[in-house]
Design a protein around this motif. Structure first.
Motif, PDB file in Angstrom:
ATOM      1  N   ALA A   9      14.664  33.891  29.002  1.00 43.16           N
ATOM      2  CA  ALA A   9      16.102  33.675  28.810  1.00 43.16           C
ATOM      3  C   ALA A   9      16.665  34.662  27.792  1.00 43.16           C
ATOM      4  N   GLY A  10      15.881  34.977  26.786  1.00 45.26           N
ATOM      5  CA  GLY A  10      16.327  35.954  25.796  1.00 45.26           C
ATOM      6  C   GLY A  10      16.496  37.338  26.400  1.00 45.26           C
ATOM      7  N   GLN A  11      15.588  37.710  27.290  1.00 45.81           N
ATOM      8  CA  GLN A  11      15.702  39.000  27.965  1.00 45.81           C
ATOM      9  C   GLN A  11      16.922  39.007  28.897  1.00 45.81           C
ATOM     10  N   LEU A  12      17.128  37.904  29.590  1.00 51.29           N
ATOM     11  CA  LEU A  12      18.254  37.821  30.521  1.00 51.29           C
ATOM     12  C   LEU A  12      19.593  37.907  29.793  1.00 51.29           C
ATOM     13  N   GLU A  13      19.660  37.321  28.612  1.00 49.81           N
ATOM     14  CA  GLU A  13      20.899  37.389  27.826  1.00 49.81           C
ATOM     15  C   GLU A  13      21.286  38.841  27.556  1.00 49.81           C
ATOM     16  N   ARG A  14      20.295  39.671  27.291  1.00 49.88           N
ATOM     17  CA  ARG A  14      20.569  41.089  27.016  1.00 49.88           C
ATOM     18  C   ARG A  14      21.118  41.777  28.260  1.00 49.88           C
ATOM     19  N   GLY A  15      20.586  41.412  29.433  1.00 51.64           N
ATOM     20  CA  GLY A  15      21.093  41.996  30.663  1.00 51.64           C
ATOM     21  C   GLY A  15      22.481  41.502  31.012  1.00 51.64           C
ATOM     22  N   VAL A  16      22.717  40.207  30.836  1.00 52.81           N
ATOM     23  CA  VAL A  16      24.028  39.632  31.143  1.00 52.81           C
ATOM     24  C   VAL A  16      25.113  40.260  30.267  1.00 52.81           C
ATOM     25  N   ALA A  17      24.761  40.612  29.028  1.00 52.20           N
ATOM     26  CA  ALA A  17      25.734  41.232  28.115  1.00 52.20           C
ATOM     27  C   ALA A  17      26.243  42.562  28.663  1.00 52.20           C
ATOM     28  N   GLU A  18      25.463  43.209  29.526  1.00 51.82           N
ATOM     29  CA  GLU A  18      25.859  44.501  30.110  1.00 51.82           C
ATOM     30  C   GLU A  18      26.327  44.338  31.555  1.00 51.82           C
ATOM     31  N   ARG A  19      26.466  43.115  32.016  1.00 60.11           N
ATOM     32  CA  ARG A  19      26.813  42.859  33.409  1.00 60.11           C
ATOM     33  C   ARG A  19      28.302  43.105  33.650  1.00 60.11           C
ATOM     34  N   PRO A  20      28.647  43.902  34.667  1.00 63.26           N
ATOM     35  CA  PRO A  20      30.066  44.119  34.962  1.00 63.26           C
ATOM     36  C   PRO A  20      30.762  42.818  35.356  1.00 63.26           C
ATOM     37  N   VAL A  21      31.969  42.646  34.941  1.00 59.90           N
ATOM     38  CA  VAL A  21      32.717  41.423  35.226  1.00 59.90           C
ATOM     39  C   VAL A  21      32.853  41.212  36.730  1.00 59.90           C
ATOM     40  N   GLU A  22      33.041  42.295  37.467  1.00 50.83           N
ATOM     41  CA  GLU A  22      33.248  42.173  38.909  1.00 50.83           C
ATOM     42  C   GLU A  22      31.998  41.725  39.664  1.00 50.83           C
ATOM     43  N   SER A  23      30.851  41.712  38.988  1.00 47.78           N
ATOM     44  CA  SER A  23      29.611  41.284  39.646  1.00 47.78           C
ATOM     45  C   SER A  23      29.537  39.776  39.820  1.00 47.78           C
ATOM     46  N   GLY A  24      30.372  39.028  39.132  1.00 45.59           N
ATOM     47  CA  GLY A  24      30.407  37.585  39.305  1.00 45.59           C
ATOM     48  C   GLY A  24      29.328  36.862  38.531  1.00 45.59           C
ATOM     49  N   ALA A  25      29.128  35.603  38.895  1.00 44.40           N
ATOM     50  CA  ALA A  25      28.189  34.749  38.163  1.00 44.40           C
ATOM     51  C   ALA A  25      26.747  35.169  38.438  1.00 44.40           C
ATOM     52  N   PHE A  26      25.883  34.827  37.488  1.00 41.60           N
ATOM     53  CA  PHE A  26      24.457  35.128  37.597  1.00 41.60           C
ATOM     54  C   PHE A  26      23.678  33.830  37.412  1.00 41.60           C
ATOM     55  N   GLU A  27      22.616  33.658  38.193  1.00 43.03           N
ATOM     56  CA  GLU A  27      21.849  32.420  38.181  1.00 43.03           C
ATOM     57  C   GLU A  27      20.375  32.702  37.872  1.00 43.03           C
ATOM     58  N   SER A  28      19.821  31.956  36.922  1.00 45.22           N
ATOM     59  CA  SER A  28      18.404  32.096  36.590  1.00 45.22           C
ATOM     60  C   SER A  28      17.637  30.886  37.119  1.00 45.22           C
ATOM     61  N   LEU A  29      16.597  31.160  37.895  1.00 47.45           N
ATOM     62  CA  LEU A  29      15.768  30.106  38.466  1.00 47.45           C
ATOM     63  C   LEU A  29      14.320  30.306  38.045  1.00 47.45           C
ATOM     64  N   ALA A  30      13.681  29.231  37.630  1.00 50.18           N
ATOM     65  CA  ALA A  30      12.243  29.277  37.359  1.00 50.18           C
ATOM     66  C   ALA A  30      11.512  29.211  38.694  1.00 50.18           C
ATOM     67  N   PHE A  31      10.752  30.247  39.007  1.00 53.10           N
ATOM     68  CA  PHE A  31       9.954  30.291  40.239  1.00 53.10           C
ATOM     69  C   PHE A  31       8.568  29.787  39.840  1.00 53.10           C
ATOM     70  N   ALA A  32       8.437  28.460  39.817  1.00 54.83           N
ATOM     71  CA  ALA A  32       7.326  27.813  39.114  1.00 54.83           C
ATOM     72  C   ALA A  32       6.273  27.272  40.065  1.00 54.83           C
ATOM     73  N   SER A  33       5.029  27.529  39.727  1.00 60.86           N
ATOM     74  CA  SER A  33       3.934  26.862  40.418  1.00 60.86           C
ATOM     75  C   SER A  33       3.990  25.379  40.060  1.00 60.86           C
ATOM     76  N   VAL A  34       3.993  24.534  41.096  1.00 62.34           N
ATOM     77  CA  VAL A  34       4.120  23.086  40.894  1.00 62.34           C
ATOM     78  C   VAL A  34       3.077  22.376  41.750  1.00 62.34           C
ATOM     79  N   SER A  35       2.459  21.354  41.180  1.00 61.65           N
ATOM     80  CA  SER A  35       1.536  20.511  41.945  1.00 61.65           C
ATOM     81  C   SER A  35       1.776  19.066  41.532  1.00 61.65           C
TER      82      SER A  35
END
Length: 340
Positions: free
Chosen positions: A198-224
């Motif tokens: 999430a900390g890394q993503l925050e740095r990327g979102v700070a440089e995200r163009p406004v016209e790109s719209g919303a961004f979604e983070s999903l945990a692609f998690a191994s689950v059993s």
């Protein structure tokens, strides 16, 4: 549970279905996932399994509303223009339910095919940039990490914008996805890894163009998940072995995983001795790299994960009984949202 009955909190429910099973069986699981309230289903892509796009076509026929796409394909085994056409086809036959999960691929699997994974970040970015242009009806010439000359698609996907989700784990790919993609599939299950991501993503979102719209983070998690905790954890051994085999040193250190124990798993995998590799998975490895246990245990872990992401993709192995696991995962997600 159905999507209409959810908490007001906007949490995406995703599921990864692995084409190690026949296409009709995966389609049945996709239909069950839709009935259980999942929003999106990804068909995973590994050269040794069934073709994800063939399987996705069956998933389309078996479902009505759930979004569908590959999760994740890589632009080394298949040319990016072809990936764009395949994804557009899924969007077309599903009446606009397509999504595009793309990543750099597993280095060891690509090595088995004699493919060198060069410039992964640039290649992934160029791939979905090109795909977006093709989906918009453009004729594209591209010279970069791959070549395309006067490429165009002979179809128009119904979606105004097919969402692009980047499979990511390292800092640079995470930041790139947040700056340019529609979402990210974080290859992690533990809150410590998701918090770091999430900390890394925050740095990327700070440089995200406004016209790109919303961004979604999903945990692609191994689950059993299962009714019996021991059975759930035992089923987690195979995917955890492969996660450990490819884990970077900082990740192992973050979870205090013994380097020698991790190397023992990796060596067995490299030798093709899967039973030995799975047997060398320790309880600490399962705790670090899989959300495993009963419905109650998994709900607690989902709740912890959701402190750092916008949703969860319930990934392989799901559990010892797939139908039961999908139902339990749905219940666990509902509990996690209600308790959060």
């Amino acid at each position: 549970m159905t999507g209409e009955n959810r908490s007001a909190r906007d949490v995406t429910w995703g599921i990864e279905l692995t084409p190690e099973h026949p296409p009709d069986r995966v389609a049945e699981l996709a239909a069950l996932a839709e009935d259980e309230g999942f929003d999106v289903a990804f068909a995973s892509s590994h050269y040794f399994n069934r073709d994800p796009f063939v399987v996705l076509s069956r998933m389309v026929d078996a479902t009505d509303e759930i979004r569908l796409g590959p999760g994740v394909v890589n632009p080394y085994e298949t040319h990016p223009v072809k990936l764009a056409a395949q994804t557009a086809t899924i969007d077309e036959i599903s009446d606009g339910r397509g999504v595009f999960g793309v990543g750099a691929g597993d280095r060891s699997s690509l090595s088995n095919l004699g493919i060198e994974r060069d410039s992964p970040l640039r290649r992934v970015l160029e791939t979905f940039d090109l795909a977006r242009d093709l989906w918009d009806g453009e004729t594209v010439t591209h010279e970069g990490t791959f070549t395309a000359r006067d490429a165009a698609l002979n179809l128009e996907p119904p979606s105004d914008r097919i969402p692009v989700y980047v499979g990511a784990q390292g800092p640079h790919m995470l930041r790139m996805s947040a700056k340019h993609a529609d979402g990210v599939l974080i290859n992690a299950a533990h809150p410590a890894d998701l918090e770091w991501a999430a900390g890394q993503l925050e740095r990327g979102v700070a440089e995200r163009p406004v016209e790109s719209g919303a961004f979604e983070s999903l945990a692609f998690a191994s689950v059993s998940v299962a009714g019996d905790e021991a059975e759930a954890r035992e089923a987690a051994r195979p995917p955890v072995a492969f996660i450990v085999g490819g884990a970077a040193e900082p990740v192992l250190e973050r979870h205090d995983i013994d380097r020698a124990a991790a190397s023992a798993v990796s060596e067995a995998l490299e030798d093709g001795d899967l039973p030995t590799a799975f047997g060398r998975v320790t309880p600490a490895m399962i705790d670090a790299f899989c959300i495993a246990g009963t419905t109650e245990t998994v709900a607690d872990q989902f709740e912890a994960a959701l402190e750092h992401v916008d949703g969860i993709v319930v990934g392989s192995p799901l559990g010892p009984d797939l139908d039961d696991a999908i139902e339990r995962a749905s219940e666990a997600l509902a509990r996690a949202i209600d308790d959060n």
